[in-house]
Every structure is written in structure tokens, then in C-alpha cells.
Motif scaffolding. Sequence first.
Motif, PDB file in Angstrom:
ATOM      1  N   THR A 507       0.834  -1.208   0.000  1.00 32.35           N
ATOM      2  CA  THR A 507       0.000   0.000   0.000  1.00 32.35           C
ATOM      3  C   THR A 507       0.863   1.251   0.000  1.00 32.35           C
ATOM      4  O   THR A 507       0.648   2.185  -0.782  1.00 32.35           O
ATOM      5  CB  THR A 507      -0.906   0.014   1.234  1.00 32.35           C
ATOM      6  OG1 THR A 507      -1.747  -1.143   1.224  1.00 32.35           O
ATOM      7  CG2 THR A 507      -1.770   1.263   1.256  1.00 32.35           C
ATOM      8  N   VAL A 508       1.879   1.242   0.859  1.00 36.89           N
ATOM      9  CA  VAL A 508       2.794   2.392   0.921  1.00 36.89           C
ATOM     10  C   VAL A 508       3.556   2.546  -0.403  1.00 36.89           C
ATOM     11  O   VAL A 508       3.724   3.647  -0.929  1.00 36.89           O
ATOM     12  CB  VAL A 508       3.767   2.237   2.106  1.00 36.89           C
ATOM     13  CG1 VAL A 508       4.803   3.352   2.088  1.00 36.89           C
ATOM     14  CG2 VAL A 508       3.001   2.238   3.420  1.00 36.89           C
ATOM     15  N   GLY A 509       4.032   1.398  -0.942  1.00 43.89           N
ATOM     16  CA  GLY A 509       4.790   1.445  -2.194  1.00 43.89           C
ATOM     17  C   GLY A 509       3.980   2.007  -3.344  1.00 43.89           C
ATOM     18  O   GLY A 509       4.469   2.851  -4.117  1.00 43.89           O
ATOM     19  N   MET A 510       2.723   1.556  -3.482  1.00 41.29           N
ATOM     20  CA  MET A 510       1.882   2.068  -4.555  1.00 41.29           C
ATOM     21  C   MET A 510       1.531   3.537  -4.346  1.00 41.29           C
ATOM     22  O   MET A 510       1.457   4.321  -5.303  1.00 41.29           O
ATOM     23  CB  MET A 510       0.594   1.242  -4.655  1.00 41.29           C
ATOM     24  CG  MET A 510       0.802  -0.190  -5.114  1.00 41.29           C
ATOM     25  SD  MET A 510       1.503  -0.316  -6.778  1.00 41.29           S
ATOM     26  CE  MET A 510       3.190  -0.812  -6.386  1.00 41.29           C
ATOM     27  N   LEU A 511       1.351   3.917  -3.106  1.00 40.68           N
ATOM     28  CA  LEU A 511       1.051   5.309  -2.803  1.00 40.68           C
ATOM     29  C   LEU A 511       2.239   6.203  -3.163  1.00 40.68           C
ATOM     30  O   LEU A 511       2.063   7.287  -3.740  1.00 40.68           O
ATOM     31  CB  LEU A 511       0.701   5.458  -1.320  1.00 40.68           C
ATOM     32  CG  LEU A 511       0.167   6.828  -0.890  1.00 40.68           C
ATOM     33  CD1 LEU A 511      -1.117   7.156  -1.638  1.00 40.68           C
ATOM     34  CD2 LEU A 511      -0.060   6.869   0.621  1.00 40.68           C
ATOM     35  N   VAL A 512       3.450   5.750  -2.846  1.00 42.43           N
ATOM     36  CA  VAL A 512       4.649   6.519  -3.201  1.00 42.43           C
ATOM     37  C   VAL A 512       4.755   6.661  -4.716  1.00 42.43           C
ATOM     38  O   VAL A 512       5.081   7.740  -5.239  1.00 42.43           O
ATOM     39  CB  VAL A 512       5.916   5.835  -2.626  1.00 42.43           C
ATOM     40  CG1 VAL A 512       7.178   6.474  -3.219  1.00 42.43           C
ATOM     41  CG2 VAL A 512       5.926   5.920  -1.117  1.00 42.43           C
ATOM     42  N   TYR A 513       4.484   5.581  -5.425  1.00 47.04           N
ATOM     43  CA  TYR A 513       4.550   5.629  -6.885  1.00 47.04           C
ATOM     44  C   TYR A 513       3.553   6.645  -7.440  1.00 47.04           C
ATOM     45  O   TYR A 513       3.905   7.477  -8.292  1.00 47.04           O
ATOM     46  CB  TYR A 513       4.263   4.250  -7.481  1.00 47.04           C
ATOM     47  CG  TYR A 513       3.999   4.312  -8.971  1.00 47.04           C
ATOM     48  CD1 TYR A 513       5.053   4.392  -9.877  1.00 47.04           C
ATOM     49  CD2 TYR A 513       2.693   4.319  -9.461  1.00 47.04           C
ATOM     50  CE1 TYR A 513       4.813   4.476 -11.235  1.00 47.04           C
ATOM     51  CE2 TYR A 513       2.448   4.407 -10.821  1.00 47.04           C
ATOM     52  CZ  TYR A 513       3.510   4.480 -11.709  1.00 47.04           C
ATOM     53  OH  TYR A 513       3.268   4.575 -13.042  1.00 47.04           O
ATOM     54  N   LEU A 514       2.316   6.583  -6.971  1.00 50.24           N
ATOM     55  CA  LEU A 514       1.283   7.485  -7.483  1.00 50.24           C
ATOM     56  C   LEU A 514       1.618   8.944  -7.185  1.00 50.24           C
ATOM     57  O   LEU A 514       1.464   9.819  -8.042  1.00 50.24           O
ATOM     58  CB  LEU A 514      -0.079   7.112  -6.891  1.00 50.24           C
ATOM     59  CG  LEU A 514      -0.660   5.766  -7.348  1.00 50.24           C
ATOM     60  CD1 LEU A 514      -1.909   5.422  -6.545  1.00 50.24           C
ATOM     61  CD2 LEU A 514      -0.988   5.817  -8.836  1.00 50.24           C
ATOM     62  N   VAL A 515       2.093   9.212  -5.985  1.00 45.79           N
ATOM     63  CA  VAL A 515       2.446  10.587  -5.622  1.00 45.79           C
ATOM     64  C   VAL A 515       3.624  11.081  -6.465  1.00 45.79           C
ATOM     65  O   VAL A 515       3.645  12.224  -6.922  1.00 45.79           O
ATOM     66  CB  VAL A 515       2.770  10.676  -4.114  1.00 45.79           C
ATOM     67  CG1 VAL A 515       3.347  12.043  -3.769  1.00 45.79           C
ATOM     68  CG2 VAL A 515       1.517  10.414  -3.291  1.00 45.79           C
ATOM     69  N   ALA A 516       4.599  10.193  -6.666  1.00 45.86           N
ATOM     70  CA  ALA A 516       5.778  10.576  -7.450  1.00 45.86           C
ATOM     71  C   ALA A 516       5.392  10.981  -8.863  1.00 45.86           C
ATOM     72  O   ALA A 516       5.866  12.003  -9.387  1.00 45.86           O
ATOM     73  CB  ALA A 516       6.776   9.424  -7.487  1.00 45.86           C
ATOM     74  N   TRP A 517       4.512  10.218  -9.492  1.00 48.72           N
ATOM     75  CA  TRP A 517       4.144  10.544 -10.875  1.00 48.72           C
ATOM     76  C   TRP A 517       3.133  11.679 -10.948  1.00 48.72           C
ATOM     77  O   TRP A 517       3.056  12.381 -11.960  1.00 48.72           O
ATOM     78  CB  TRP A 517       3.627   9.306 -11.586  1.00 48.72           C
ATOM     79  CG  TRP A 517       4.763   8.402 -11.964  1.00 48.72           C
ATOM     80  CD1 TRP A 517       5.268   7.358 -11.247  1.00 48.72           C
ATOM     81  CD2 TRP A 517       5.578   8.522 -13.135  1.00 48.72           C
ATOM     82  NE1 TRP A 517       6.337   6.809 -11.892  1.00 48.72           N
ATOM     83  CE2 TRP A 517       6.562   7.494 -13.064  1.00 48.72           C
ATOM     84  CE3 TRP A 517       5.584   9.365 -14.227  1.00 48.72           C
ATOM     85  CZ2 TRP A 517       7.530   7.319 -14.042  1.00 48.72           C
ATOM     86  CZ3 TRP A 517       6.551   9.188 -15.222  1.00 48.72           C
ATOM     87  CH2 TRP A 517       7.507   8.171 -15.118  1.00 48.72           C
ATOM     88  N   MET A 518       2.373  11.894  -9.882  1.00 48.97           N
ATOM     89  CA  MET A 518       1.505  13.069  -9.837  1.00 48.97           C
ATOM     90  C   MET A 518       2.343  14.349  -9.747  1.00 48.97           C
ATOM     91  O   MET A 518       2.019  15.366 -10.359  1.00 48.97           O
ATOM     92  CB  MET A 518       0.545  12.981  -8.653  1.00 48.97           C
ATOM     93  CG  MET A 518      -0.564  11.945  -8.830  1.00 48.97           C
ATOM     94  SD  MET A 518      -1.588  11.761  -7.364  1.00 48.97           S
ATOM     95  CE  MET A 518      -2.313  13.391  -7.250  1.00 48.97           C
ATOM     96  N   LEU A 519       3.444  14.271  -8.993  1.00 50.29           N
ATOM     97  CA  LEU A 519       4.353  15.415  -8.924  1.00 50.29           C
ATOM     98  C   LEU A 519       5.160  15.564 -10.206  1.00 50.29           C
ATOM     99  O   LEU A 519       5.548  16.675 -10.587  1.00 50.29           O
ATOM    100  CB  LEU A 519       5.303  15.254  -7.734  1.00 50.29           C
ATOM    101  CG  LEU A 519       4.673  15.325  -6.336  1.00 50.29           C
ATOM    102  CD1 LEU A 519       5.717  15.027  -5.275  1.00 50.29           C
ATOM    103  CD2 LEU A 519       4.058  16.708  -6.104  1.00 50.29           C
TER     104      LEU A 519
END
Length: 591
Positions: A507-519
Motif C-alpha cells: 500500500t505504501v509502495g503504490m502510494l509513493v509511486y502514485l504521488v511521485a508521478w503526480m508530482l
Amino acid sequence: METLHWESVGVIGSEDEYGKYGVESLIDHLSIDVCLEFKEILPTNVFHNSYKNRLTSLLQMVSESTAEGIVIFTKTSNVRAILEEAIRLGVSRTWIASDTWSTSDEIRSLKGIQTIGKVYGFIVKRNTVPGFEEHVRSFTAQPKMKDSFFSDYLKHYPACPSPTADITPNGQDHQNCSFHDADEGSATTNCTNIQCLTKHIDQDMSYSIYLAVNVVAQALHRLLKCDYMKCNRSATFSGREVTVHNCSKVCPRGQELNHDKNTCCKTCNFCVSNQYSRGGNETCRSCQEDEYVSPERDCCLKKAVAFLKWTDGFAVVLAAFGVAGLIFTLLVAALFIKHRGTPIVKGTGGNLCFLILVSLATSFGSLCAFIGKPTDLSCKVGLPLFIISFSLCVSCILANLFQIRVGFAFNAKAHDRLMRFNNPVAIATGCVSIQVALVAAWLALAPPFRQEVSTYRAKVVVQCANGSDAMFGATLSYIAFLAVVCFLFSFKGKRLPDLYKNSSFITVGMLVYLVAWMLFIPIYVNTSGKYVQAVEASAMLVSNYSILCCHFCPKCYIILFRKELNNERVILDYIKKHYESKGVSPVTTDK
């Protein structure tokens, strides 16, 4: 012959045939080669006092004009009046004399003539035609004889009603014969005294004007052949300096000559945009796309080629993290191979975890395409390779999460229904196949390519263009979709008896990925130059490390430092206690 560097002239004529025809014919000859500053037609007898103001206005116009040479087509008396006024007002120019006054002693002897500039005179050189004068004399003796030449002549200049000159017995006139202007109101303007025909033929106006115009025009063509070596030229006459004109003839470096719309003047204007000029009379020229204009705007300089070099600080950091990630991935793979029969490796996806590690290693390796001078090949490999490899990684994680979800289904009917789709390899293959199809369409229709961007003044940025932003966005959106599905499965799976907290870490890993690409999106849009690819590489590193750290690091910690938890009996006891505390029994399979 002296080169005069002329660019403009003025023409003065009189309202008689000689003046009008001479002026118009000269303008026709010179219209292409030189700018006509002004044309002035004066009355036939301008020396009368009644035209004094007219002469003053004419000379003021000459003085204020940019005309460097003044051509005068009129009779000597008019020329004298014009030049006397020029002497009085101190107007200095170069004067071009037509054949009527080019050899006039009257003009040459004017007091102060040397103060008004130079005078160039041109005369027509003619040869005597043997027997011509005798032929004319025979006609004058018998005016009614048929002769085509004289008949045509008399059509233009009819015979005068009465003789105006006395002829001696031997046929010689004792007074000057000239064309006669009839009194005002008379029907005849010009007439021919038959007895003076010899002189009239010799002074045929049409032919004389034709010759005079041609001689003056040819002479002016030679005089106006400029080499443009001086600006704002001055000439010295009788010990004092006289400014010829205030217009530019040549320009300094970085400027070009442009015509003034209202006058014959040319002014120097700076070259604009990416243009240069070496001065003189040279026009501004544009630099090539890979060049930029010098600060002085006198030449073009080669633009520096800019790209993300291996020696750049940003590139060094990216390469360091990329190499570290690749090494760490290989170490994890070696550790998992060694403990491939343990429950924790099986719980991570079994053989799928090795496919995840391979895709991560490939993704780290694709960073090499983002550093160094881009080529068409590196552009076509970099992004597509990362997108496919990371899509495979997320697809395998999704298959693993689905497998865990099926294993802990509480409802027997739901369990049986989900079991039909519980094929991790098929799920991973199906998910990544869609991405492969998108990338193939991207590469086929509008693939990434090497691009040179010259939006910078002194450099050309070599970078990879996406080819199709829509296809690039579609591939990223599909990865985001897989990541969101993984996030939902893992978030819901946190309620399952997970000894290794696998769902929480994913969950944390996918959240980091999504935030990274949103930024990444706003940063990517607002970044230009060689650091565009650095931004892409940074987002890729964050994505890879989010999976590596959140999905594999906890397992490595247990394998290395909590070996007692990597036991099947411990896992079963943990699951049993979890369900006993909730008062339910899980649906289990024979496997």
C-alpha cells in the motif's frame, strides 16, 4: 573618372520641348539605377524678376534634399538664373550640365561659381555628313521640290509665314537662325525659316535632345557606379568644406541600409532577431538554426550542444542511485534464490517475485538511455523499456495480491468464483500485454525521436521528444491504473492475517509511486532543456525504489534477521490466532 558614390539626384527642366523631353527621357533612363529625389519644371524664361520667389523656393528645396547631383535641362539664360541664386544662397551640389550650357563661357565666368560645387558638362560629338549641307541648300532654293526627308521635317516644324533672316547672294545667313516661338495666342508654337533650314537641320531638336539625354544618362551611369566606401561624404571647394548630404551610404557592423519611405535617403537600422551584417551596404542575413548571432551582430557563432552529460552533477547522482538500485536488486535476487523454498519467498509470489526482480533490474538499466547524448535508438529504447518493465513489475504484484485475496476468502461461493481466475501467470501476462500493445502502437505511429531544440540563444539542446504525447500519457495512465488497483487490493488486504505486513508495505509502495508521478507531471511540463530527461529518470528511480524498498526490503530483513518468522508453522499459528480472535473460520483449500 572619379567615383562619386551617388544614390540620388534631382532633375530640373523648363517648359519647352528641350526641357520637358530631356527631363522625362532622363528619368526613364535612370529610374532603375538611382533614386529621383525631385523633378522640377520651370517656366521657359525663369530669369525674369517675376520668378524670383520661384527660384528661391527651388534652391531651398535643393538645399534641403538628399540629392547629390542636380541635372539641368534648360537653356543657358535659365541656368544662369538658377546658379546665381545658388551662389547667393550658398547651395552646394554637383551640377550636371546638358549640352546646351556645358561649354557656356557665360556660365563659367559667373562670379562665385566655384563656391557651389563641381559642374560636369557633357556634349554630343557629331560628325559632318559629306554632301548633306549642299542637299539642304538645294531644297532652300526650291522649297516645293519633293523630298521625303524635308517633308517629314516640315510636318513637325511648319514653315514660318515670313522670313526671319536675310540671306546673302551666296546663300549664307548673316544673322543667327533659331527656332521661333510664336507670340502668345498664335496657333503656331514653333516654325521653320526655310532660308535658315541649314541651321535648323543642324539643330534638329528631337535628335539633339535624344543625343543629349543619352550622353548624360550614360555619363551618370558611370558616375553613379559606387563602391560604397564612405559615409556622409564631404567635398571641399575653394577652401571650405561643403556637406554633400546627411544620408547613410554604408553602415557599421550589425546594421543594414534601409530606404526612407519619404525621401531617397537610406538609414542604418540594427539587424533584428537572429540576423547579422558585416556592415557596408550588406543587408542583414539570418543565422542557421544551430548558430546564434554575436553580441555585435556581425557574424554567426556555433551554438554549444547541450545534453545531460555523464559528468554533470545531476547525472552523477542519477547514475549512482541507478547503479545502487541495480546492485541491490541483484543482491535481493541472490538472497531469494538461496531461500526460494521458504514461506516468505513463496508468500511474495514464488516465481513471480523473480520476474518482479528482473523487471526492476531492467528498469534500473534503462536509466542509461537518459544520460549522455541522445540518439534515435536511445530515445526509442529508454521510455518504452521502462514502461514495459515497470508494468510487468506492477502486474506481478497485482497477481500476487489477487492470489492472497483468494487464499483468505471467507465466503465459500466467493472463494470458488475467485478460484477460476486465480492464475497469477495469466493475470500478469494479460495485464502487461495491454501495455505492450500500447507501446507497440506508440512506436509504430509516432515513436520517440532525437530532437534538437534551438530555443536558447547560445546553445542547442539535444533531447528526446515523445513523438506522441497522447501515447506517452496513455502508457503512464495505464501503469497508474494498475497501481491504483494494487493499492485497493493491498489496502483491503490489511485486515487479513498478514504476519509479514505484506499488504501494508505494498500500500505504501503504490502510494509513493502514485504521488511521485503526480508530482512528475507539473514538473515535467514546466521543465525545459537537458533536465527534462533528468526529471523523467528521477521519477523512474522513485518508482523502482518504492517497489524495491516496500515490497522486498521487509522480506530481506526477516530472512536475514528474523529467521524464526520464516517458518510455516509460525505462519499457521498466527493465522489461527487471528481468526479465533474474530470468531470466524477461514475457507481453506487442499493446497
